[in-house]
Enzyme design. Structure first.
Site, PDB file in Angstrom:
ATOM      1  CG  HIS A 100      27.237 -25.362  55.170  1.00 47.39           C
ATOM      2  ND1 HIS A 100      28.586 -25.094  55.009  1.00 47.39           N
ATOM      3  CD2 HIS A 100      26.636 -24.902  54.038  1.00 47.39           C
ATOM      4  CE1 HIS A 100      28.778 -24.487  53.844  1.00 47.39           C
ATOM      5  NE2 HIS A 100      27.603 -24.374  53.222  1.00 47.39           N
ATOM      6  CG  HIS A 102      22.904 -25.437  51.176  1.00 53.67           C
ATOM      7  ND1 HIS A 102      22.796 -24.065  51.165  1.00 53.67           N
ATOM      8  CD2 HIS A 102      24.219 -25.705  51.024  1.00 53.67           C
ATOM      9  CE1 HIS A 102      24.003 -23.533  51.008  1.00 53.67           C
ATOM     10  NE2 HIS A 102      24.879 -24.508  50.911  1.00 53.67           N
TER      11      HIS A 102
HETATM   12  P1  AMP Z   1      28.081 -22.733  50.513  1.00 49.69           P
HETATM   13  O1  AMP Z   1      28.252 -21.818  49.335  1.00 49.69           O
HETATM   14  O2  AMP Z   1      27.560 -24.095  50.185  1.00 49.69           O
HETATM   15  O3  AMP Z   1      29.356 -22.784  51.336  1.00 49.69           O
HETATM   16  O4  AMP Z   1      26.953 -22.086  51.396  1.00 49.69           O
HETATM   17  C1  AMP Z   1      27.196 -21.044  52.289  1.00 49.69           C
HETATM   18  C2  AMP Z   1      25.886 -20.402  52.589  1.00 49.69           C
HETATM   19  O5  AMP Z   1      26.048 -19.644  53.764  1.00 49.69           O
HETATM   20  C3  AMP Z   1      25.360 -19.466  51.515  1.00 49.69           C
HETATM   21  O6  AMP Z   1      24.118 -19.936  51.028  1.00 49.69           O
HETATM   22  C4  AMP Z   1      25.228 -18.126  52.235  1.00 49.69           C
HETATM   23  O7  AMP Z   1      24.074 -17.414  51.877  1.00 49.69           O
HETATM   24  C5  AMP Z   1      25.164 -18.557  53.684  1.00 49.69           C
HETATM   25  N1  AMP Z   1      25.626 -17.562  54.653  1.00 49.69           N
HETATM   26  C6  AMP Z   1      26.761 -16.816  54.598  1.00 49.69           C
HETATM   27  N2  AMP Z   1      26.847 -16.022  55.679  1.00 49.69           N
HETATM   28  C7  AMP Z   1      25.751 -16.286  56.444  1.00 49.69           C
HETATM   29  C8  AMP Z   1      25.270 -15.789  57.690  1.00 49.69           C
HETATM   30  N3  AMP Z   1      25.929 -14.850  58.387  1.00 49.69           N
HETATM   31  N4  AMP Z   1      24.102 -16.283  58.170  1.00 49.69           N
HETATM   32  C9  AMP Z   1      23.424 -17.215  57.482  1.00 49.69           C
HETATM   33  N5  AMP Z   1      23.831 -17.739  56.306  1.00 49.69           N
HETATM   34  C10 AMP Z   1      24.980 -17.266  55.786  1.00 49.69           C
END
Ligand code: AMP
Length: 141
Positions: A100, A102
């Site tokens: 993903h 950001h």
């Molecule tokens: P990363 O730490 O780069 O893997 O980013 C994962 C992101 O996913 C974090 O910023 C979380 O806040 C976000 N996240 C986790 N669960 C959910 C969810 N159910 N819906 C939307 N975002 C989420």
């Protein structure tokens, strides 16, 4: 069977999300944390663990959507800048093992929810030309 990660479950419609954009290959949703207002996650619908393991064609589609969302956020949210970032591996801060990107709109340098610090290190003990060459040599042709 390997347990589905949370983004695969969102893509499958098993848990809710706030959708920003969707096409056949890509989904973009608001990050649940809203580090800054408008913080969005762009991901391929097919599962790839991270940016480095994602096929180029899909990776390009994800970044195309990330660019368009960043542009829209500058227009509509009054953002003054945007951080585009993807974490690869737990050491780099990846917490969800599904590629993903950001898209984080920035309003002021000191946005309380998000700050990046990159500190210059002492390079006197590093052979920089050799370091650069070793990376270059291993790059996919
Ligand atoms: P990363 O730490 O780069 O893997 O980013 C994962 C992101 O996913 C974090 O910023 C979380 O806040 C976000 N996240 C986790 N669960 C959910 C969810 N159910 N819906 C939307 N975002 C989420």
């Amino acid at each position: 069977m390997k347990e589905k990660d949370i983004f695969c479950r969102i893509i499958a419609g098993e848990i809710p999300s706030t959708k920003v954009y969707e096409d056949d290959d890509v989904l973009a949703i608001l990050d649940i944390s809203q580090t800054t207002r408008g913080h969005t996650l762009v991901m391929p619908k097919q599962h790839y663990d991270n940016f480095l393991s994602c096929p180029k064609e899909i990776m390009h589609k994800v970044y195309d959507v990330a660019q368009r969302i960043g542009q829209a956020e500058m227009l509509v949210l009054g953002a003054k800048g945007v951080n585009i970032l993807t974490n690869v591996g737990a050491e780099a801060g990846q917490s969800v093992p599904h590629f993903h990107v950001h898209v984080i709109p920035r309003y002021i340098v000191t946005d309380p929810g998000f700050q990046i610090t990159m500190k210059a290190q002492d390079t006197s003990g590093m052979d920089l030309p050799r370091l650069a060459q070793s990376i270059s040599d291993k790059m996919e042709k």
